[in-house]
Write an enzyme that holds these catalytic residues in place. Sequence first.
Site, short mmCIF file in Angstrom:
data_model
loop_
_atom_site.label_atom_id
_atom_site.label_comp_id
_atom_site.label_asym_id
_atom_site.label_seq_id
_atom_site.Cartn_x
_atom_site.Cartn_y
_atom_site.Cartn_z
N ASP A 11 0.86 -1.18 0.00
CA ASP A 11 0.00 0.00 0.00
C ASP A 11 0.90 1.23 0.00
O ASP A 11 1.96 1.24 0.63
CB ASP A 11 -0.93 0.03 1.21
CG ASP A 11 -1.96 1.15 1.08
OD1 ASP A 11 -2.84 1.04 0.21
OD2 ASP A 11 -1.84 2.15 1.81
N MET A 24 5.84 10.01 -3.37
CA MET A 24 5.37 8.93 -2.52
C MET A 24 5.83 9.28 -1.11
O MET A 24 7.02 9.49 -0.88
CB MET A 24 5.94 7.58 -2.98
CG MET A 24 5.49 6.42 -2.13
SD MET A 24 5.82 4.78 -2.85
CE MET A 24 7.62 4.75 -2.88
N HIS A 170 -5.63 4.27 6.24
CA HIS A 170 -4.78 5.11 5.37
C HIS A 170 -3.37 5.26 5.92
O HIS A 170 -2.63 6.12 5.48
CB HIS A 170 -5.42 6.46 5.06
CG HIS A 170 -6.63 6.32 4.19
ND1 HIS A 170 -6.55 5.98 2.86
CD2 HIS A 170 -7.94 6.44 4.48
CE1 HIS A 170 -7.77 5.91 2.36
NE2 HIS A 170 -8.63 6.18 3.32
N ASP A 175 -2.81 -0.69 6.09
CA ASP A 175 -3.61 -1.05 4.92
C ASP A 175 -2.99 -2.20 4.13
O ASP A 175 -3.71 -3.03 3.54
CB ASP A 175 -3.85 0.16 4.04
CG ASP A 175 -4.75 1.20 4.73
OD1 ASP A 175 -5.28 0.90 5.82
OD2 ASP A 175 -4.90 2.30 4.18
#
Length: 191
Positions: A11, A24, A170, A175
């Site tokens: 994730d 990212m 999140h 996740d």
Amino acid sequence: MARVELYVSADVEADGPIPGPYSMLSFGLAVCGTFDGTRFTAPDPSERTFYAELKPISGDFDPQALEVSGLDRERLLREGRDPAEAMRAAAAWVKTVADGALPVLVAYPLAYDWMWLYWYWVRFTSRSPFGHSRHLDIKTFYAARAGAMAARSTKRQMPAALLSARPHTHNALDDAVEQAELFQNLFRWGG
């Protein structure tokens, strides 16, 4: 002779829609199983994990994306891991947990997480530990097993027994573990 495959759930949390112009900010990986062509083995996905928070690579970001993840870009600019170091460490972790098996990345939905991870691995290390195509989309896997249309293959429309009891927070590691449990349940499910 086919090698054993090791499935790794992934994730990503990012500050925009695409890598390069955006960054990212974190990613999580969790081992979710092995398959030898006959037998699927599913360990506790919270036992073998990798998590990194990264320094942003650009000044551009979408404030709404930050609201979703709750990550603080300013803190990450100061304290986040260097992307090259984090991607090398993640690749080394994948190699270690694979222990000779062929690693396959799984995600829900795959396209988003794969795009970020593959771009970062190629950009910062020149190669992905998953090659360019060893990945499975959990949403597509469900659609195929259920005989459902892709548009009707959301988590909300899946049978409750397939879903993880863990919340979707999140946080990339939380996740990844949650998705690993979904993948394990789907792999065992008859459809």
